[in-house]
Design a protein around this motif. Structure first.
Motif, PDB file in Angstrom:
ATOM      1  N   SER A 115       2.378   4.475  -5.454  1.00 40.22           N
ATOM      2  CA  SER A 115       1.955   5.869  -5.579  1.00 40.22           C
ATOM      3  C   SER A 115       0.667   5.979  -6.396  1.00 40.22           C
ATOM      4  O   SER A 115       0.303   5.055  -7.139  1.00 40.22           O
ATOM      5  N   VAL A 116       0.016   7.115  -6.271  1.00 35.40           N
ATOM      6  CA  VAL A 116      -1.184   7.363  -7.061  1.00 35.40           C
ATOM      7  C   VAL A 116      -0.843   7.375  -8.548  1.00 35.40           C
ATOM      8  O   VAL A 116      -1.613   6.872  -9.377  1.00 35.40           O
TER       9      VAL A 116
ATOM     10  N   LEU B 276      -0.703   3.837  -9.624  1.00 32.70           N
ATOM     11  CA  LEU B 276      -2.047   3.262  -9.712  1.00 32.70           C
ATOM     12  C   LEU B 276      -2.746   3.719 -10.988  1.00 32.70           C
ATOM     13  O   LEU B 276      -3.385   2.915 -11.675  1.00 32.70           O
TER      14      LEU B 276
ATOM     15  N   TYR C 189       0.817  -1.211   0.000  1.00 34.79           N
ATOM     16  CA  TYR C 189       0.000   0.000   0.000  1.00 34.79           C
ATOM     17  C   TYR C 189       0.856   1.269   0.000  1.00 34.79           C
ATOM     18  O   TYR C 189       0.734   2.123  -0.875  1.00 34.79           O
TER      19      TYR C 189
ATOM     20  N   TYR D 218      -9.749   8.788  -9.542  1.00 40.19           N
ATOM     21  CA  TYR D 218     -10.370   9.265  -8.313  1.00 40.19           C
ATOM     22  C   TYR D 218     -11.867   9.483  -8.498  1.00 40.19           C
ATOM     23  O   TYR D 218     -12.668   9.189  -7.603  1.00 40.19           O
TER      24      TYR D 218
ATOM     25  N   LYS E  50      -5.296  10.403 -13.286  1.00 41.28           N
ATOM     26  CA  LYS E  50      -5.575  10.422 -11.847  1.00 41.28           C
ATOM     27  C   LYS E  50      -6.972  10.955 -11.545  1.00 41.28           C
ATOM     28  O   LYS E  50      -7.659  10.432 -10.670  1.00 41.28           O
TER      29      LYS E  50
ATOM     30  N   LYS F 293      -6.950   6.895  -2.798  1.00 36.64           N
ATOM     31  CA  LYS F 293      -6.109   5.702  -2.704  1.00 36.64           C
ATOM     32  C   LYS F 293      -6.607   4.744  -1.625  1.00 36.64           C
ATOM     33  O   LYS F 293      -6.665   3.528  -1.838  1.00 36.64           O
ATOM     34  N   GLU F 294      -6.975   5.286  -0.478  1.00 35.30           N
ATOM     35  CA  GLU F 294      -7.449   4.439   0.621  1.00 35.30           C
ATOM     36  C   GLU F 294      -8.730   3.711   0.243  1.00 35.30           C
ATOM     37  O   GLU F 294      -8.864   2.499   0.470  1.00 35.30           O
TER      38      GLU F 294
END
Length: 198
Positions: A29-30, A33, A25, A45, A41, A51-52
């Motif tokens: 990094s974002v 991902l 985790y 999102y 991004k 991310k969580e």
């Protein structure tokens, strides 16, 4: 009116899961991902949250799939239940020993990294392990009814032993332990089951 999504959500989440699985985790990094997902991004999102939230979603799905896989291996008639239990333990040892990149199990990896700080991840992990333990207990009770395991044994305690051995094999495998050692550990645990006859 919102535009329909132009991507395969299941495929995107699988790629995101694999990114988390490979590096953990905190180390993912974002940007990594988003690259894994094949999305910007903002799109990532917008579709899945931060991310969580994204991790919790893929972790929950992974745990559900894991329990379903164990259920598929263990469920069945009383006759053959002992063989199914043995096959489950051996499958864990075999798969762990074959994991050349030592990626390990996402359940184990996430639990070790996050459960101290994330109550939701800890609860998901605990519920998953309890579900697997219950499936093992049910299969061992079925083996008792079939006359393959002593009726004097406590199936829940036997299940606890096997679950502990399975998780231990996975932890040892992550450390690069020799596959033959893992196989021997599985066989030793299975030899402790109070079988009535062979």
């Amino acid at each position: 009116m919102a535009r329909p999504r132009s991507f395969d959500e299941t495929a995107v989440l699988a790629r995101v899961r694999d990114a988390f699985w490979s590096t953990g985790y905190a180390a993912t990094s974002v940007d990594e991902l988003a690259a894994a997902a094949g999305l910007g991004k903002g799109s990532l999102y917008g579709a899945f949250g931060g991310k969580e939230d994204l991790f919790r979603r893929v972790f929950s799905a992974y745990c559900t799939e894991l329990v379903d896989a164990v259920r598929a291996r263990l469920d069945g008639p009383d006759s053959g239940a002992l063989d199914r239990v043995r096959a489950q333990i051996r499958a864990v040892a075999r798969a762990t020993g074959a994991d050349a990149v030592m990626r390990g199990c996402l359940l184990s990896k996430a639990t070790a990294e996050l459960s101290e700080h994330d109550a939701q991840v800890a609860a998901t992990a605990r519920n998953t392990l309890e579900a697997i333990g219950a499936l093992l207990t049910r299969a061992l009770a079925a083996a008792q009814r079939a006359g393959d395991i002593s009726v004097e044994a406590d199936p829940q305690r036997l299940a606890g032993l096997l679950l502990t051995v399975m998780r231990g094999i996975e932890a040892l495998g992550k450390a690069g332990t020799d596959p033959e050692y893992l196989r021997a550990a599985a066989e030793t645990a299975l030899s402790l089951l109070p079988v009535t006859s062979e």
